[in-house]
Design a protein around this motif. Structure first.
Motif, PDB file in Angstrom:
ATOM      1  N   SER A 209       0.853  -1.185   0.000  1.00  0.00           N
ATOM      2  CA  SER A 209       0.000   0.000   0.000  1.00  0.00           C
ATOM      3  C   SER A 209       0.889   1.235   0.000  1.00  0.00           C
ATOM      4  O   SER A 209       1.822   1.342   0.812  1.00  0.00           O
ATOM      5  CB  SER A 209      -0.894  -0.019   1.251  1.00  0.00           C
ATOM      6  N   ARG A 210       0.618   2.154  -0.926  1.00  0.00           N
ATOM      7  CA  ARG A 210       1.458   3.354  -1.040  1.00  0.00           C
ATOM      8  C   ARG A 210       0.578   4.587  -1.215  1.00  0.00           C
ATOM      9  O   ARG A 210      -0.490   4.513  -1.806  1.00  0.00           O
ATOM     10  CB  ARG A 210       2.430   3.217  -2.219  1.00  0.00           C
ATOM     11  N   ALA A 211       1.056   5.704  -0.719  1.00  0.00           N
ATOM     12  CA  ALA A 211       0.286   6.943  -0.758  1.00  0.00           C
ATOM     13  C   ALA A 211      -0.102   7.300  -2.188  1.00  0.00           C
ATOM     14  O   ALA A 211       0.721   7.217  -3.106  1.00  0.00           O
ATOM     15  CB  ALA A 211       1.092   8.078  -0.140  1.00  0.00           C
ATOM     16  N   LYS A 212      -1.353   7.685  -2.371  1.00  0.00           N
ATOM     17  CA  LYS A 212      -1.807   8.133  -3.688  1.00  0.00           C
ATOM     18  C   LYS A 212      -0.956   9.275  -4.204  1.00  0.00           C
ATOM     19  O   LYS A 212      -0.715   9.399  -5.417  1.00  0.00           O
ATOM     20  CB  LYS A 212      -3.272   8.567  -3.614  1.00  0.00           C
ATOM     21  N   SER A 213      -0.493  10.120  -3.300  1.00  0.00           N
ATOM     22  CA  SER A 213       0.278  11.303  -3.691  1.00  0.00           C
ATOM     23  C   SER A 213       1.685  10.963  -4.163  1.00  0.00           C
ATOM     24  O   SER A 213       2.374  11.817  -4.735  1.00  0.00           O
ATOM     25  CB  SER A 213       0.365  12.273  -2.511  1.00  0.00           C
ATOM     26  N   ALA A 214       2.117   9.707  -3.961  1.00  0.00           N
ATOM     27  CA  ALA A 214       3.480   9.304  -4.344  1.00  0.00           C
ATOM     28  C   ALA A 214       3.544   8.788  -5.763  1.00  0.00           C
ATOM     29  O   ALA A 214       4.323   7.894  -6.081  1.00  0.00           O
ATOM     30  CB  ALA A 214       3.999   8.248  -3.373  1.00  0.00           C
TER      31      ALA A 214
END
Length: 267
Positions: free
Chosen positions: A100-105
């Motif tokens: 899971s990774r930040a949408k902003s990344a």
């Protein structure tokens, strides 16, 4: 397709999320009941009912070719919705890594996620053109480095572990995704083979049983993809993704998520 929504879309995206327990980033795929298949059979898929083989493929091609097309830039925001982490609405789930990774990344630097073309865009030379190059049914978020390792390799079993690849393997001419998304990958590839038949200025995309296909409009291995689709049936994350694409973005469906048995019927 307003008529279809009015007559059959009893399950909204919100209802699907509420009714089906979505997997976490580390969960393995488990077989689930196909979402709203019966309702779609009576309307969306009515012209495919009772057909098999090439007749079924032709009917499905006509059905799913009726779609809204996105620009490549618009894909960024769409993926933040289609692949949202059900446990954290600020994140997306990466396809191969399973993390899971930040949408902003999103971006192109190490540590970012970017837009993975599951049907490698060089296989048929369609690049990022509006159409196959921007079709959400085969575009997924993935770690920049892992995406680069996959490159344009065909899919097959075997190889060495991919660093931070969630259990994915690779060798000189093929890539094997982690177990939980093997079926997802297969159904995305087979969707592309039905959707793009060479009648819309793009190449006729077809799976074959080879690797190292290069720039030919083919991808393999078909026998392995069929095995993966059978062993890893659609799970709730994949089904919900199909609903979001249909309801919000392209307004067409991946028929092999709704009817996995159609894989064997056509191929």
């Amino acid at each position: 397709m307003p008529g279809i929504h009015i007559r059959t879309f009893a399950l909204t995206t919100a209802a699907v999320l509420a009714a089906v327990a979505l997997p976490t980033a580390t969960a393995t795929a488990t077989p689930t009941t196909t979402v709203a298949t019966t309702a779609y059979d009576d309307t969306y898929y009515q012209d495919a009912e009772g057909k098999t083989g090439t007749a079924l493929k032709g009917a499905l091609h006509t059905i799913i070719s009726d779609q809204t097309k996105l620009s490549y830039d618009a894909v960024w925001d769409a993926l933040k919705s289609t692949d949202q982490d059900p446990a954290n609405s600020s994140n997306v789930i990466l396809l191969y890594s399973g993390t899971s990774r930040a949408k902003s990344a999103n971006g192109g630097d190490s540590g970012d996620w970017n837009r993975e073309h599951v049907w490698a865009k060089s296989h048929g030379d369609f690049g990022t053109a509006t159409g196959p190059g921007t079709d959400l049914h085969h575009l997924r978020p993935e770690d920049v480095t892992v995406n680069s390792i996959r490159g344009n390799k065909d899919f097959d079993a075997g190889g060495s572990a991919v660093a931070n690849g969630g259990g994915s393997l690779t060798d000189s001419d093929s890539f094997e995704p982690r177990d939980a998304v093997k079926g997802d990958v297969a159904r995305m590839i087979l969707y592309m083979a039905v959707r793009y038949e060479g009648d819309d200025s793009f190449a006729d995309l077809e799976p074959n049983d080879s690797v190292d296909n290069g720039s030919a409009p083919n991808i393999g291995k078909l026998s392995v993809l069929k095995k993966w689709s059978d062993e890893d049936p659609p799970d709730s994350f994949e089904q919900n993704r199909n609903e979001v694409i249909y309801d919000t973005y392209q307004h067409n469906r991946n028929p092999f998520i709704d009817h996995p048995e159609w894989v064997e019927s056509i191929w």
